[in-house]
Design a protein around this motif. Structure first.
Motif, mmCIF file in Angstrom:
data_model
loop_
_atom_site.group_PDB
_atom_site.id
_atom_site.type_symbol
_atom_site.label_atom_id
_atom_site.label_comp_id
_atom_site.label_asym_id
_atom_site.label_seq_id
_atom_site.Cartn_x
_atom_site.Cartn_y
_atom_site.Cartn_z
ATOM 1 N N ILE A 313 0.856 -1.187 0.000
ATOM 2 C CA ILE A 313 0.000 0.000 0.000
ATOM 3 C C ILE A 313 0.890 1.234 0.000
ATOM 4 N N SER A 314 0.622 2.143 -0.923
ATOM 5 C CA SER A 314 1.411 3.378 -1.021
ATOM 6 C C SER A 314 0.458 4.564 -0.925
ATOM 7 N N LEU A 315 0.716 5.435 0.030
ATOM 8 C CA LEU A 315 -0.075 6.648 0.209
ATOM 9 C C LEU A 315 0.791 7.837 -0.171
ATOM 10 N N HIS A 316 0.383 8.553 -1.222
ATOM 11 C CA HIS A 316 1.176 9.654 -1.757
ATOM 12 C C HIS A 316 0.506 10.989 -1.413
ATOM 13 N N TYR A 317 1.218 11.823 -0.661
ATOM 14 C CA TYR A 317 0.770 13.185 -0.401
ATOM 15 C C TYR A 317 1.411 14.085 -1.454
ATOM 16 N N GLU A 318 0.646 14.463 -2.459
ATOM 17 C CA GLU A 318 1.166 15.309 -3.527
ATOM 18 C C GLU A 318 0.628 16.731 -3.370
ATOM 19 N N GLU A 319 1.143 17.615 -4.199
ATOM 20 C CA GLU A 319 0.808 19.035 -4.041
ATOM 21 C C GLU A 319 -0.669 19.296 -4.314
ATOM 22 N N LYS A 320 -1.199 18.656 -5.366
ATOM 23 C CA LYS A 320 -2.568 18.950 -5.760
ATOM 24 C C LYS A 320 -3.541 17.808 -5.503
ATOM 25 N N LEU A 321 -3.044 16.659 -5.114
ATOM 26 C CA LEU A 321 -3.944 15.541 -4.845
ATOM 27 C C LEU A 321 -3.297 14.586 -3.857
ATOM 28 N N ILE A 322 -4.118 13.711 -3.328
ATOM 29 C CA ILE A 322 -3.655 12.623 -2.466
ATOM 30 C C ILE A 322 -4.058 11.317 -3.140
ATOM 31 N N ARG A 323 -3.099 10.387 -3.237
ATOM 32 C CA ARG A 323 -3.313 9.161 -4.014
ATOM 33 C C ARG A 323 -2.994 7.937 -3.168
ATOM 34 N N LEU A 324 -3.863 6.950 -3.273
ATOM 35 C CA LEU A 324 -3.683 5.683 -2.573
ATOM 36 C C LEU A 324 -3.564 4.575 -3.615
ATOM 37 N N ASP A 325 -2.421 3.854 -3.607
ATOM 38 C CA ASP A 325 -2.183 2.731 -4.508
ATOM 39 C C ASP A 325 -2.162 1.443 -3.692
ATOM 40 N N VAL A 326 -2.920 0.444 -4.151
ATOM 41 C CA VAL A 326 -2.962 -0.863 -3.492
ATOM 42 C C VAL A 326 -2.591 -1.917 -4.528
ATOM 43 N N GLN A 327 -1.398 -2.484 -4.401
ATOM 44 C CA GLN A 327 -0.871 -3.475 -5.348
ATOM 45 C C GLN A 327 -0.768 -4.826 -4.644
ATOM 46 N N ASP A 328 -1.368 -5.860 -5.248
ATOM 47 C CA ASP A 328 -1.271 -7.200 -4.673
ATOM 48 C C ASP A 328 -0.608 -8.139 -5.672
ATOM 49 N N ASN A 329 -0.175 -9.307 -5.198
ATOM 50 C CA ASN A 329 0.476 -10.309 -6.047
ATOM 51 C C ASN A 329 -0.446 -11.487 -6.309
ATOM 52 N N GLY A 330 -1.733 -11.203 -6.391
ATOM 53 C CA GLY A 330 -2.733 -12.251 -6.574
ATOM 54 C C GLY A 330 -2.791 -12.783 -7.986
ATOM 55 N N LEU A 331 -3.879 -13.487 -8.264
ATOM 56 C CA LEU A 331 -4.033 -14.144 -9.559
ATOM 57 C C LEU A 331 -4.211 -13.148 -10.693
ATOM 58 N N GLY A 332 -4.899 -12.043 -10.423
ATOM 59 C CA GLY A 332 -5.172 -11.087 -11.487
ATOM 60 C C GLY A 332 -6.270 -11.578 -12.400
ATOM 61 N N ALA A 333 -6.668 -10.747 -13.336
ATOM 62 C CA ALA A 333 -7.733 -11.108 -14.277
ATOM 63 C C ALA A 333 -7.550 -10.321 -15.556
ATOM 64 N N ALA A 334 -7.901 -10.970 -16.667
ATOM 65 C CA ALA A 334 -7.771 -10.299 -17.959
ATOM 66 C C ALA A 334 -8.868 -9.252 -18.135
ATOM 67 N N ASP A 335 -10.067 -9.536 -17.624
ATOM 68 C CA ASP A 335 -11.195 -8.621 -17.748
ATOM 69 C C ASP A 335 -11.765 -8.406 -16.362
ATOM 70 N N LEU A 336 -11.289 -7.370 -15.692
ATOM 71 C CA LEU A 336 -11.717 -7.099 -14.329
ATOM 72 C C LEU A 336 -13.019 -6.320 -14.365
ATOM 73 N N THR A 337 -14.065 -6.895 -13.800
ATOM 74 C CA THR A 337 -15.365 -6.241 -13.739
ATOM 75 C C THR A 337 -15.601 -5.730 -12.328
ATOM 76 N N ALA A 338 -16.125 -4.514 -12.236
ATOM 77 C CA ALA A 338 -16.365 -3.886 -10.937
ATOM 78 C C ALA A 338 -17.687 -4.366 -10.370
ATOM 79 N N GLY A 339 -17.660 -4.866 -9.144
ATOM 80 C CA GLY A 339 -18.870 -5.281 -8.473
ATOM 81 C C GLY A 339 -19.513 -4.125 -7.727
ATOM 82 N N PHE A 340 -20.445 -4.483 -6.827
ATOM 83 C CA PHE A 340 -21.174 -3.450 -6.100
ATOM 84 C C PHE A 340 -20.240 -2.602 -5.252
#
Length: 595
Positions: A313-340
């Motif tokens: 997990i990377s939390l970036h405090y930038e000048e104009k925005l704040i960004r949260l990146d969450v990177q995992d080493n899981g299986l992944g998917a070719a077509d990731l569909t967003a659920g509820f």
């Protein structure tokens, strides 16, 4: 390779130990039976080393690669040995067990016929120690035992996965309940503050204005009793708000995210690292809640669906925005569909003018990025305000309400027009909040004198009267705005700020009175029909028109000089009157027939 070994269970080590023991006994037996180290011996020796190592490495990549390598190398070695030593056909029995125990999914459909039928027939012909049927039965029995071991392993893995998933879900449910409770308590606290608390204050101010109209001792006594009751009720509301507010989560963004990570790791076997970049700064509660939800949803999906073992997990405090990146080493998917959950997360970020992105690829895990603009609290210039009213408690109530705003400073309280002019001579305020009906010099006359002597001083009329003649007189004398004491506090705050910037601010109620007074052009027939059909007020129609243009609540609030919460309440009322659920349905129903 080392990361794969770290994820092994006890049965993986058991199979490796079994393979080492078998290969070691095979090499020792060959050395014991061979009288001299001939070429056939070295061929069998090298072949044995390859049949031990190559299939094992293939197993770390994919079970199909392992099955093909095991059948070709180990099966071929057994056939070669059977041609040299007829009794060596038994060496295929351990290999059969390992092939069966690694025949995952539906690979047994082709591994079983080759292992149980084809190779035994070839072995029986080469060794001539046992007929083909007996050899098929023996090897088939070993294959059955190996496949039963495979089912046992699968069942154990599935039980472990279910157990871990249940633990993650329990933790997720616990976090959802906690955050929902905090959100609801925060919403309830704000609603009580904006409605009940300010209603009590308005009632108190209204009762104070009635004193001049009640001339009997009984009336004075009743007003005093009502004021006492109302003030006690206001004190009870404030105590309740303090109690509700004290239970809010006071952690910073980094602390709340770290607590979520720590709680999650206690319920799962996933390794999670939280890193921060840049200099930390304060973010709004809404932004903190959105980032918290993003992290919660991301790590839960990474474990539940991606089978991840490590999350960064990377939390970036930038000048104009704040960004949260969450990177995992899981299986992944070719077509990731967003659920509820992800769709709700996107909507949360969109309400704050933010964005949520997803990137996933098979074998490379998933990356979730939530970026929100840095919405710092804008520290406006301090507005120096003079309160002018002949009722002491109204002055005190206004002072209490206005002093809660960080950019307001109350420099004085004047009880009449002469006192107000004297205050302006000593210390010119930015804005004078002026009552109209006062003994001696009234508000309209006081406004005229102040504007003549100090044109830069803004005068905002705040009164209980909405007669057109009084409003016209005050505006003609130079008043910069006209509001009623029944105005919601948030609208009063914004009205003071707008008048301070030089904007003319007149409450819609007064505007309607002026329009009716001067008999201006009535509303269009189409608008009248809509009001009659759905019961919408002119203000509701005005907000509905803004909604039809795709404007956000904050933009509508700024345009109409209303608070964000007031616009949302208007929108909810409009949807209820029209019998719809959202903006699109409301616009279509209200304007569909006229467009």
């Amino acid at each position: 390779m080392f990361n794969l070994v770290k994820q092994w269970f006890w049965y993986d080590w058991l199979v490796l130990l079994f393979r080492i023991c078998f290969s070691t006994s095979f090499m020792v037996t060959m050395c014991y039976l061979s009288e001299d180290f001939t070429i056939p011996f070295w061929i069998a020796f090298v072949w044995g080393v390859l049949s031990f190592s190559v299939p094992w490495f293939c197993l770390q990549l994919h079970y199909k690669y392992y099955l093909i390598a095991e059948i070709l190398l180990s099966g071929g070695l057994c056939l070669y040995l059977a041609a040299l030593f007829p009794e060596s056909y038994v060496t295929f029995l351990p290999i059969t067990f390992m092939i069966a125990s690694n025949s995952a999914q539906k690979s047994y459909r082709w591994s079983a016929p080759i292992t149980v039928i084809l190779i035994p027939i070839m072995l029986s012909r080469l060794s001539q120690q046992m007929d083909a049927v007996s050899m098929i039965l023996n090897i088939g029995l070993v294959y059955t035992l190996g496949f039963a071991f495979h089912l046992l392993v699968v069942n154990h893995k599935q039980s472990g996965i279910i157990k871990d998933q249940n633990a993650v879900l329990e933790q997720y449910i616990s976090q959802v309940e906690r955050m929902t409770l905090l959100e609801e308590r925060d919403r309830l606290s704000k609603d009580l503050h904006d409605t009940v608390g300010h209603s009590y204050t308005s009632i108190i101010m209204g009762l104070e204005t009635l004193r001049s109209e009640v001339n009997t001792p009984d009336g004075e006594q009743k007003i005093d009793a009502l004021l006492k009751l109302t003030r006690n009720g206001l004190d009870d509301v404030r105590r309740y708000l303090h109690h509700v507010g004290s239970s809010q989560d006071s952690l910073t963004l980094i602390q709340s995210l770290q607590k979520l990570v720590d709680d999650f790791q206690t319920f799962s076997k996933v390794k999670i690292r939280l890193r921060t970049f840049g200099e930390a700064y304060t973010v709004s509660k809404q932004a903190q809640m959105t980032l918290y939800r993003c992290l919660q949803e991301s790590i839960t999906n990474a474990v539940r669906h991606g089978r991840a073992s490590e999350i960064v997990i990377s939390l970036h405090y930038e000048e104009k925005l704040i960004r949260l990146d969450v990177q995992d080493n899981g299986l992944g998917a070719a077509d990731l569909t967003a659920g509820f959950g992800l769709n709700a997360l996107k909507e949360r970020a969109s309400n704050l003018q933010g964005r949520v992105y997803f990137y996933s690829k098979p074998g490379e895990g998933t990356l979730v990025t939530c970026s929100l603009p840095r919405l710092e609290e804008i520290r406006e210039e301090t507005v120096r305000i003079l309160l002018v009213d002949d009722q002491p408690y109204i002055r005190d109530s206004l002072r209490i309400i206005l002093e809660k705003e960080p950019d307001f400073e109350i420099i004085g309280l004047a009880k009449n027009g002469e006192h107000a002019v004297s205050f302006c001579e000593q210390d010119q305020p930015h804005v004078v909040l002026m009552d109209l009906n006062m003994p001696g010099m009234d508000g309209a006359e006081t406004t005229k004198i102040i504007k003549q002597k100090w044109p830069g001083v803004r005068v905002l009329i705040l009164t209980t009267f909405q007669e057109a003649d009084m409003a016209v007189e005050a505006l003609q004398n130079g008043a910069d705005g006209y509001l009623l004491k029944s105005t919601e506090p948030q609208e009063l705050f914004e009205g003071i700020r707008l008048v301070h910037r030089g904007v003319k601010m007149i409450t819609p109620a007064i505007t309607n009175v002026l329009i009716d007074h001067y008999e201006m052009q009535p509303a269009s027939e189409a608008q009248t029909e809509q009001i009659n059909e759905y019961g919408l007020t002119p203000r509701e129609l005005e907000i509905l028109e803004c909604l039809s243009k795709g404007m956000r609540y904050k933009s509508i609030a700024a345009k109409l000089y209303l608070s964000d919460g007031t616009v949302r309440n208007y929108a909810s009322t409009i949807y209820a009157k029209l019998g719809v659920r959202n903006r699109e349905e409301a616009v279509e129903k209200a304007f569909g027939t006229t467009e």
